[in-house]
Design an enzyme around this catalytic site. Structure first.
Site, mmCIF file in Angstrom:
data_model
loop_
_atom_site.group_PDB
_atom_site.id
_atom_site.type_symbol
_atom_site.label_atom_id
_atom_site.label_comp_id
_atom_site.label_asym_id
_atom_site.label_seq_id
_atom_site.Cartn_x
_atom_site.Cartn_y
_atom_site.Cartn_z
ATOM 1 N N GLU A 85 0.847 -1.201 0.000
ATOM 2 C CA GLU A 85 0.000 0.000 0.000
ATOM 3 C C GLU A 85 0.875 1.240 0.000
ATOM 4 O OE1 GLU A 85 -3.007 -0.174 3.056
ATOM 5 O OE2 GLU A 85 -4.147 -1.670 1.960
ATOM 6 N N HIS B 121 -10.036 9.714 2.077
ATOM 7 C CA HIS B 121 -9.548 8.632 1.210
ATOM 8 C C HIS B 121 -9.757 9.064 -0.236
ATOM 9 C CE1 HIS B 121 -8.806 4.719 -0.511
ATOM 10 N NE2 HIS B 121 -8.490 4.249 0.672
ATOM 11 N N HIS C 43 -12.665 9.707 5.752
ATOM 12 C CA HIS C 43 -12.375 8.285 5.976
ATOM 13 C C HIS C 43 -11.949 7.979 7.407
ATOM 14 C CE1 HIS C 43 -11.183 4.262 4.807
ATOM 15 N NE2 HIS C 43 -9.938 4.462 5.208
ATOM 16 N N ARG D 165 -2.552 9.340 9.093
ATOM 17 C CA ARG D 165 -2.367 7.918 9.401
ATOM 18 C C ARG D 165 -1.828 7.160 8.197
ATOM 19 N NH1 ARG D 165 -5.873 3.293 8.639
ATOM 20 N NH2 ARG D 165 -7.169 4.763 7.526
HETATM 21 P P1 FAD Z 1 -15.185 0.891 15.044
HETATM 22 O O1 FAD Z 1 -14.761 -0.334 14.365
HETATM 23 O O2 FAD Z 1 -15.789 1.950 14.214
HETATM 24 O O3 FAD Z 1 -16.210 0.483 16.176
HETATM 25 C C1 FAD Z 1 -16.948 1.466 16.878
HETATM 26 C C2 FAD Z 1 -18.064 0.787 17.632
HETATM 27 O O4 FAD Z 1 -18.714 1.712 18.493
HETATM 28 C C3 FAD Z 1 -19.159 0.222 16.736
HETATM 29 O O5 FAD Z 1 -19.539 -1.021 17.250
HETATM 30 C C4 FAD Z 1 -20.283 1.244 16.875
HETATM 31 O O6 FAD Z 1 -21.555 0.722 16.627
HETATM 32 C C5 FAD Z 1 -20.120 1.626 18.338
HETATM 33 N N1 FAD Z 1 -20.694 2.916 18.707
HETATM 34 C C6 FAD Z 1 -20.543 4.111 18.107
HETATM 35 N N2 FAD Z 1 -21.249 5.050 18.777
HETATM 36 C C7 FAD Z 1 -21.836 4.432 19.814
HETATM 37 C C8 FAD Z 1 -22.710 4.858 20.849
HETATM 38 N N3 FAD Z 1 -23.126 6.111 20.969
HETATM 39 N N4 FAD Z 1 -23.154 3.941 21.750
HETATM 40 C C9 FAD Z 1 -22.781 2.631 21.652
HETATM 41 N N5 FAD Z 1 -21.959 2.191 20.680
HETATM 42 C C10 FAD Z 1 -21.491 3.069 19.783
HETATM 43 N N6 FAD Z 1 -8.052 0.422 8.678
HETATM 44 C C11 FAD Z 1 -7.034 -0.453 8.472
HETATM 45 O O7 FAD Z 1 -6.131 -0.572 9.305
HETATM 46 N N7 FAD Z 1 -7.026 -1.227 7.340
HETATM 47 C C12 FAD Z 1 -8.010 -1.155 6.404
HETATM 48 O O8 FAD Z 1 -7.980 -1.870 5.417
HETATM 49 C C13 FAD Z 1 -9.060 -0.235 6.598
HETATM 50 N N8 FAD Z 1 -10.059 -0.111 5.692
HETATM 51 C C14 FAD Z 1 -11.127 0.677 5.973
HETATM 52 C C15 FAD Z 1 -12.207 0.700 5.099
HETATM 53 C C16 FAD Z 1 -13.338 1.434 5.396
HETATM 54 C C17 FAD Z 1 -14.499 1.439 4.450
HETATM 55 C C18 FAD Z 1 -13.384 2.191 6.596
HETATM 56 C C19 FAD Z 1 -14.592 2.991 6.937
HETATM 57 C C20 FAD Z 1 -12.306 2.203 7.461
HETATM 58 C C21 FAD Z 1 -11.169 1.439 7.156
HETATM 59 N N9 FAD Z 1 -10.082 1.406 8.021
HETATM 60 C C22 FAD Z 1 -9.053 0.536 7.782
HETATM 61 C C23 FAD Z 1 -10.116 2.109 9.297
HETATM 62 C C24 FAD Z 1 -10.480 1.111 10.407
HETATM 63 O O9 FAD Z 1 -11.455 0.235 9.924
HETATM 64 C C25 FAD Z 1 -11.003 1.783 11.639
HETATM 65 O O10 FAD Z 1 -10.216 2.883 11.992
HETATM 66 C C26 FAD Z 1 -11.006 0.826 12.811
HETATM 67 O O11 FAD Z 1 -11.653 -0.357 12.444
HETATM 68 C C27 FAD Z 1 -11.693 1.472 14.003
HETATM 69 O O12 FAD Z 1 -11.913 0.500 14.981
HETATM 70 P P2 FAD Z 1 -12.612 0.923 16.333
HETATM 71 O O13 FAD Z 1 -12.802 -0.307 17.118
HETATM 72 O O14 FAD Z 1 -11.871 2.040 16.940
HETATM 73 O O15 FAD Z 1 -14.008 1.545 15.872
HETATM 74 C C1 SIN Z 2 -7.979 0.943 2.116
HETATM 75 O O1 SIN Z 2 -8.144 -0.272 2.008
HETATM 76 O O2 SIN Z 2 -7.668 1.678 1.196
HETATM 77 C C2 SIN Z 2 -8.155 1.534 3.451
HETATM 78 C C3 SIN Z 2 -6.999 1.192 4.277
HETATM 79 C C4 SIN Z 2 -6.980 2.048 5.493
HETATM 80 O O3 SIN Z 2 -7.789 2.935 5.644
HETATM 81 O O4 SIN Z 2 -6.082 1.829 6.310
#
Ligand code: FAD
Ligand code: SIN
Length: 522
Positions: free
Chosen positions: A113, A230, A337, A372
């Site tokens: 990447e 993104h 993103h 990031r």
């Molecule tokens: P999240 O996974 O967003 O979890 C948050 C949780 O909190 C969810 O369960 C939600 O429902 C809950 N929540 C929110 N508000 C409340 C509330 N008020 N009350 C109760 N629950 C609540 N990162 C990478 O490293 N590699 C990748 O390939 C990558 N691809 C991505 C692709 C996409 C489309 C997106 C959107 C992001 C991507 N990212 C990637 C970023 C990464 O997915 C996220 O930064 C990471 O998963 C965040 O994890 P988290 O546990 O902090 O939050």
């Molecule tokens: C992507 O797959 O392009 C997203 C990866 C990331 O947000 O880290």
């Protein structure tokens, strides 16, 4: 009647699940409150993969170096070192727990990447890495009998007593009424706030609630102005922006303008694999230059079988819109993103409010700095989720679960009527202003106007959820106005240079003027 537990985890993405498992393996009762079904999160939609040092030609130093370069001078080196060194251990543990990364002949496949100097991106089912994380972590959490996972439990505010966070107010999905739950500590894992913007890759749950709750409860927020856009979200009329992973450019995908010309050479010698902020701004410039609303991602150099196998989810989704990724030009444009800023924590997830811990995208640990590095956030959720769980368990051994009947106080939000929903009108208005004035290109005039508009919205009679949303928008805009320079994900057209004087973190706290800090933790 109020409820009691040992620890409350809010959110069930990678950070929340990993923190819960850590707490439960320490023998604690853990209540996980999550807004939607358990799997709904940014984690579920992660495509590209997870960056980790596992191959022979790679080292923690190289991964650390790439992360620091992407962070544009604002990473906390200790935090990055923790991420890249502990990351390998936690990924191996995840594999032991049954996570299936893609392999060839038994060997793990490593993807490439942008801005990574080595092929170090593990992926699962081609482009469904996040869903595999969620599947395996939920399965692992289910083994722990002391984890009580409650879906459809939207939390709205924190309960603070004598300067310590002791519980949460949430909407009980069974009683359909506001309820309180008390614990020794709360671990906030609510993810990011991509939904602040009109165009985003994030699902609807990503409204940044946890950041606003922590802010109202008195915790410090850091670097809120840094938002990552993104470059390549599928841009089709009347369809949500769907991410076309950076890994497609890693596999040689080219960006073309409406004339079919490959244009990145005009903007950066690293072409399609330049850092995300540069590719996003280049696309905006190219769209302006050619008078279009999208550019095109061209994957046609690969044959259909390869693409179908490597990007099965993307192949399927594009197909449902009548696009064949092996044959068609794919219309793309940037979308919000990832939030680099968030609740300021130390390296163990401790926020500045005693009793409140945080992990994952909701935080600012200093790992990402001003921008990031791709695929570092799943890793962050694992490493810092585990660390926050361990720290909360250790610190919590000194406390009893507070008595739920005593009067509690939470600054500002306590007096509000508990509202159940985020108003559609407020959401629409905030998203548009954020996109137009606090987006990829920013300037003083636009930011001042945005803040005025947010003040006007906030002066209305709002539900707690709506107030949380507009407050968060204000924090991003205020940080962006304060930072009179361009750095990483933050670009000011009126201050285009990176300034040494701003090699600082912005810090925002309820009732206080914006201030700055040299380091995030400590
Ligand atoms: P999240 O996974 O967003 O979890 C948050 C949780 O909190 C969810 O369960 C939600 O429902 C809950 N929540 C929110 N508000 C409340 C509330 N008020 N009350 C109760 N629950 C609540 N990162 C990478 O490293 N590699 C990748 O390939 C990558 N691809 C991505 C692709 C996409 C489309 C997106 C959107 C992001 C991507 N990212 C990637 C970023 C990464 O997915 C996220 O930064 C990471 O998963 C965040 O994890 P988290 O546990 O902090 O939050
Ligand atoms: C992507 O797959 O392009 C997203 C990866 C990331 O947000 O880290």
């Amino acid at each position: 009647m109020a409820l009691e537990t040992d620890f409350i985890v809010i959110g069930s993405g990678v950070a929340g699940l990993r923190a819960s498992i850590e707490l439960a393996t320490n023998g604690a009762r853990v209540t996980v409150l999550t807004k939607d079904k358990a799997s709904e999160s940014n984690t579920e939609y992660a495509q590209g993969g997870v960056a980790v040092v596992l191959s022979e030609d790679d080292t923690a130093d190289l991964h650390e170096g790439d992360t620091l370069v992407a962070g544009a001078g604002l990473c906390d080196e200790q935090a990055v070192e923790t991420l890249v060194t502990e990351g390998t251990k936690y990924i191996k543990q995840l594999i032991d727990w049954g996570t299936e990364f893609d392999r060839e002949g038994g060997e793990l496949l490593m993807g490439q990447e942008a801005a990574h100097s080595r092929r170090r991106i593990l992926h699962a089912h081609g482009d469904s890495t996040g869903a595999e994380f969620v599947r395996s972590l939920i399965a692992r959490a289910r083994i722990e009998k002391t984890i009580n996972l409650t879906p459809f439990a939207n939390t709205e505010s924190l309960i603070v007593r004598d300067g310590r966070c002791v519980g949460v107010r949430f909407l009980d999905p069974v009683l359909r009424a506001p309820r309180e739950i008390y614990a020794k500590a709360v671990i906030m894992c609510t993810g990011g706030a991509g939904q602040l913007y009109l165009h985003t890759t994030n699902p609807s749950v990503a409204t940044g609630d946890g950041m606003a709750m922590a802010y109202f409860a008195g915790a410090e927020m850091a670097d809120m102005e840094f938002v990552q856009f993104h470059p390549t979200a599928l841009n089709l009329e009347n369809a949500p922006r769907f991410l076309l992973t950076e890994a497609m450019r890693g596999e040689g995908g080219q960006l073309k303008n409406k004339y079919g010309e490959r244009f990145m050479g005009r903007y950066d010698e690293r072409l399609e694999l330049a850092p995300r902020d540069i590719v996003s701004r280049s696309i905006v410039a190219e769209m302006r230059r050619t008078g279009t609303r999208s550019v095109y991602l061209d994957m046609t150099a690969h044959d259909e079988d390869f693409l179908k196998h490597r990007f099965p989810k993307i192949y399927e989704v594009c197909n449902s819109y009548g696009l064949n990724i092996a044959k068609d030009q794919l219309p793309v444009s940037p979308a919000s993103h990832y939030c680099m800023g968030g609740i300021r924590t130390d390296l163990h997830g401790r926020s500045t409010l005693p009793g409140l811990y945080a992990a994952g995208e909701v935080t600012c640990t200093g790992v990402h700095g001003a921008n990031r590095l791709a695929s570092n956030s799943l890793l962050e959720g694992l490493v810092f989720g585990a660390r926050a769980g361990a720290a909360a368990a250790e610190d919590g051994s000194k406390f009893q679960v507070p008595c739920s009947k005593a009067e509690a106080e939470s600054p500002e939000t306590w007096k509000m009527e508990p509202g159940t929903t985020l108003s559609t009108a407020v959401k629409k208005r905030v998203k548009r202003v954020m996109w137009e004035r606090v987006g990829i290109l920013r300037d003083k005039d636009g930011l001042v106007r945005a803040l005025k508009e947010f003040d006007q919205i906030a002066s209305g009679n709002l539900s707690t959820s709506s107030r949380n949303f507009v407050t968060l928008a204000k924090l991003v805009a205020a940080g962006a106005l304060w930072r009179e320079e361009s750095r990483g994900g933050h670009y000011r057209t009126d201050f285009t240079q990176t300034e040494d004087a701003f090699k600082l973190h912005s810090v925002q706290r309820s009732g206080k003027e914006i201030s700055s800090a040299l380091k995030i933790s400590g």
